[in-house]
Design a protein around this motif. Structure first.
Motif, PDB file in Angstrom:
ATOM      1  N   UNK A  72       9.055 -18.195  -1.209  1.00  0.00           N
ATOM      2  CA  UNK A  72       7.982 -18.287  -0.223  1.00  0.00           C
ATOM      3  C   UNK A  72       7.413 -16.903   0.063  1.00  0.00           C
ATOM      4  N   UNK A  73       6.117 -16.879   0.325  1.00  0.00           N
ATOM      5  CA  UNK A  73       5.428 -15.637   0.654  1.00  0.00           C
ATOM      6  C   UNK A  73       5.804 -15.211   2.070  1.00  0.00           C
ATOM      7  N   UNK A  74       6.150 -13.947   2.239  1.00  0.00           N
ATOM      8  CA  UNK A  74       6.501 -13.439   3.562  1.00  0.00           C
ATOM      9  C   UNK A  74       5.312 -13.292   4.472  1.00  0.00           C
ATOM     10  N   UNK A  75       4.089 -13.365   3.928  1.00  0.00           N
ATOM     11  CA  UNK A  75       2.901 -13.247   4.750  1.00  0.00           C
ATOM     12  C   UNK A  75       2.439 -14.545   5.359  1.00  0.00           C
ATOM     13  N   UNK A 121       1.897  -8.902  -1.989  1.00  0.00           N
ATOM     14  CA  UNK A 121       3.192  -8.698  -2.631  1.00  0.00           C
ATOM     15  C   UNK A 121       3.371  -9.610  -3.844  1.00  0.00           C
ATOM     16  N   UNK A 122       4.029  -9.065  -4.861  1.00  0.00           N
ATOM     17  CA  UNK A 122       4.457  -9.850  -6.018  1.00  0.00           C
ATOM     18  C   UNK A 122       5.743  -9.216  -6.528  1.00  0.00           C
ATOM     19  N   UNK A 123       6.487  -9.964  -7.335  1.00  0.00           N
ATOM     20  CA  UNK A 123       7.764  -9.460  -7.840  1.00  0.00           C
ATOM     21  C   UNK A 123       8.026 -10.086  -9.200  1.00  0.00           C
ATOM     22  N   UNK A 124       8.609  -9.347 -10.102  1.00  0.00           N
ATOM     23  CA  UNK A 124       8.868  -9.878 -11.434  1.00  0.00           C
ATOM     24  C   UNK A 124      10.017 -10.883 -11.385  1.00  0.00           C
ATOM     25  N   UNK A 162       8.469 -10.281   0.843  1.00  0.00           N
ATOM     26  CA  UNK A 162       7.493  -9.589   1.688  1.00  0.00           C
ATOM     27  C   UNK A 162       7.354  -8.146   1.219  1.00  0.00           C
ATOM     28  N   UNK A 163       6.257  -7.483   1.592  1.00  0.00           N
ATOM     29  CA  UNK A 163       6.087  -6.075   1.206  1.00  0.00           C
ATOM     30  C   UNK A 163       7.217  -5.219   1.778  1.00  0.00           C
ATOM     31  N   UNK A 186       9.443  -4.748  -3.082  1.00  0.00           N
ATOM     32  CA  UNK A 186       9.389  -5.951  -2.266  1.00  0.00           C
ATOM     33  C   UNK A 186      10.712  -6.162  -1.542  1.00  0.00           C
ATOM     34  N   UNK A 187      10.628  -6.632  -0.289  1.00  0.00           N
ATOM     35  CA  UNK A 187      11.819  -7.051   0.452  1.00  0.00           C
ATOM     36  C   UNK A 187      12.078  -8.525   0.169  1.00  0.00           C
ATOM     37  N   UNK A 188      13.310  -8.861  -0.140  1.00  0.00           N
ATOM     38  CA  UNK A 188      13.687 -10.233  -0.475  1.00  0.00           C
ATOM     39  C   UNK A 188      14.731 -10.710   0.518  1.00  0.00           C
ATOM     40  N   UNK A 189      14.454 -11.825   1.185  1.00  0.00           N
ATOM     41  CA  UNK A 189      15.394 -12.396   2.156  1.00  0.00           C
ATOM     42  C   UNK A 189      15.809 -13.782   1.684  1.00  0.00           C
TER      43      UNK A 189
END
Length: 546
Positions: A310-313, A341-344, A491-492, A499-502
């Protein structure tokens, strides 16, 4: 006898009142036969062609296995199921549970009913589908729409001279037709579907379903001819029988399959034309060019974390772009999110698996604690079941002695049998109930901890990544890991490009437990973790920031 009633109605054939009618008739039959009605099961607006999608029938089968009743009463066998396989399976399981199946139409069901009526019901479904298609084909030939309503039109409802409702008539909706023209003109001028969807959302124009516009709503599929840009009705042409729907025998879900083009049926309806031929052809030329450039790059191998991110925004889903990165779908498809934000894919999977392996190896006594707790729980269950079985057996012996005394009283002629008849029935019912409870009390199986559990545990955690790359073990490993994750928020980060990943869900709780906390948050940078303890109680799903 204890009786259960089952009722069902199908959304396309009956009304909701049918359930009450079926239950009333079955109740009358049960009471006339002297049965005690213990429960009523029902499925509302659900077809009988798929057992897995019927919660009422599944609950009935569970209750039958628990011996909660002795007979099932339904209006007819087609209320139980119209699928031959499901009819046989239900009958087989009820028979195994010593539960009779009785219908008002056929009487007590046996193997002959299952074979003959099951075949007849299956043929009924096939015949109904053929009649439905014949009726739809007739509407097309009359210049009417055979299915649902398309964006840009509104339905006309009127009554024919014979009193029947005329179906399939449409007229152009001026406001929606203007939006359709705008979409085609923007696309023909070079704007991509994502930009068009974002523009429509900024203007506050509702989508066909009343929500926000997506690029896929506009783009659709050229093969299936869906989406705004593929709808030939906008040039005044009805195209019928492009695809058919079949039900998956395992999941019960409908799947669409494209029919060969020579089976398609077309009908010109100039009164419904919204787009001129030149604009239509310009749009189709562009679509053909983009399709040939893009090629067939569909991702066929399911990703480990697909559908969980899910997008943190905005909280919306993040999907794959360029086959290797997760990005916010709402930002790309609708233009409603500003989070960049994006992440591989590789980085996200590596951060989660690395953190899992790193943290689980931090507590060498974790397995010993688990083994100790496991043995204690097994011993507790054994004591509990033993005590319960002893109590039930003692009560059964007491009831049996009371029945024997009552029978002796009657046989020896010491009093009026009628005065104790009610008490004797009560004792016999109590005896049957106790015997049923004893029969259902399964002994606790002998469970032992493997002597090399610690070594097996460490080896499996070390090989976690390998299990995901091995095609043989990948599905099971993915299922286990995905089942422990509720969602992953991206999230950024504070560092640019990071990226921050929760992580949320049961997997976070496992990580908490491995760290000796009931509720914790942690941050990971590379292979190291910094843990922040937070007060909490119980073993609730936690959150981990990776």
């Amino acid at each position: 006898m204890r009786a259960a009633i089952y009722a069902r109605y199908s959304s396309d054939l009956q009304s909701a009142a049918s359930i009450d009618d079926q239950v009333r008739l079955c109740r009358e039959r049960a009471l006339a036969a002297g049965h005690e009605i213990v429960e009523v099961f029902s499925d509302y607006a659900i077809s009988a062609s798929a057992l897995r999608t019927r919660p009422g029938m599944l609950a009935l089968m569970d209750a039958a296995r628990a011996r909660d009743f002795d007979v099932v009463i339904a209006e007819a066998l087609d209320r139980i199921s119209r699928d031959q396989e499901d009819v046989a399976a239900i009958f087989k399981r009820l028979t195994h549970a010593d539960v009779k199946l009785v219908t008002l139409t056929e009487g007590e069901i046996n193997e002959l009913h299952v074979g003959l009526k099951g075949t007849m019901n299956a043929l009924f479904l096939k015949d109904l589908a053929e009649k439905t298609r014949r009726g739809q084909r007739g509407r097309v030939e009359a210049g009417r729409i055979p299915g649902g309503n398309s964006y840009g039109y509104r339905m006309i409802r009127r009554i024919a001279e014979d009193g029947n409702l005329i179906r399939g008539e449409r007229e152009i909706h001026p406001g929606e037709a203007a939006v359709v023209r705008q979409i085609f003109e923007d696309y023909a001028s070079g704007q991509p579907p994502r930009a068009i969807a974002a523009s429509l959302n900024r203007q506050g124009i509702p989508s066909p379903r009343g929500g926000l516009w997506n690029a896929s709503t506009i783009n659709g599929s050229r093969q299936r001819k869906n989406g705004i840009l593929n709808n030939e009705l906008y040039i005044g042409r009805i195209t019928y029988n492009r695809q058919r729907f079949v039900k998956d025998p395992d999941s019960g879900k409908r799947q669409s399959r494209v029919n060969p083009e020579h089976l398609w049926v077309t009908k010109e309806v100039p009164a419904l034309q919204i787009i001129d031929e030149a604009t239509w052809q310009a749009a189709q030329t562009l679509r053909g060019r983009y399709s040939s450039q893009a090629g067939n790059k569909r991702q066929t191998k399911k990703r480990l974390l697909s559908g969980l991110i899910r997008c943190g925004g905005c909280g919306g889903a993040m999907t794959i772009i360029n086959r290797e990165r997760y990005s916010c779908s709402a930002r790309r498809e609708r233009g409603t999110c500003t989070c960049p934000v994006s992440i591989s894919v590789a980085e996200l999977e590596d951060r989660i698996l690395t953190a899992l392996k790193d943290i689980l190896f931090r507590r060498e006594d974790l397995i010993a604690e688990f083994a100790s707790s496991f043995r204690e729980e097994v011993q507790r269950l054994r004591r509990s079941r033993k005590d319960n079985s002893a109590t039930l057996q003692k009560d059964l012996e007491k009831v049996t002695r009371s029945i024997d005394r009552a029978l002796s009283f009657i046989l020896e002629g010491d009093g009026d049998p009628g005065s104790i008849r009610a008490k004797l029935k009560e004792l016999e019912a109590r005896k049957r109930d106790l015997e049923r409870q004893l029969a259902q009390t399964d002994p606790t199986p002998t469970l032992e901890i493997h002597p090399n559990l610690g070594e097996l545990y460490r080896r499996n955690v070390q090989e976690l990544g390998g299990l995901l790359t091995d095609e043989a073990s990948r599905p099971q490993a993915m299922e286990i890991i995905r089942g422990l994750i509720e969602r992953i928020e991206v999230a950024p980060g504070e560092a640019r490009g990071k990226a921050d990943v929760t992580l949320h869900g049961a997997l976070a709780s496992i990580l908490d437990f491995a760290l000796g906390a009931t509720h914790a948050k942690a941050t990971a940078d590379g292979g190291s973790c910094r843990v922040l303890m937070v007060a909490g109680a119980g073993f609730e799903p936690a959150a981990f920031r990776l």
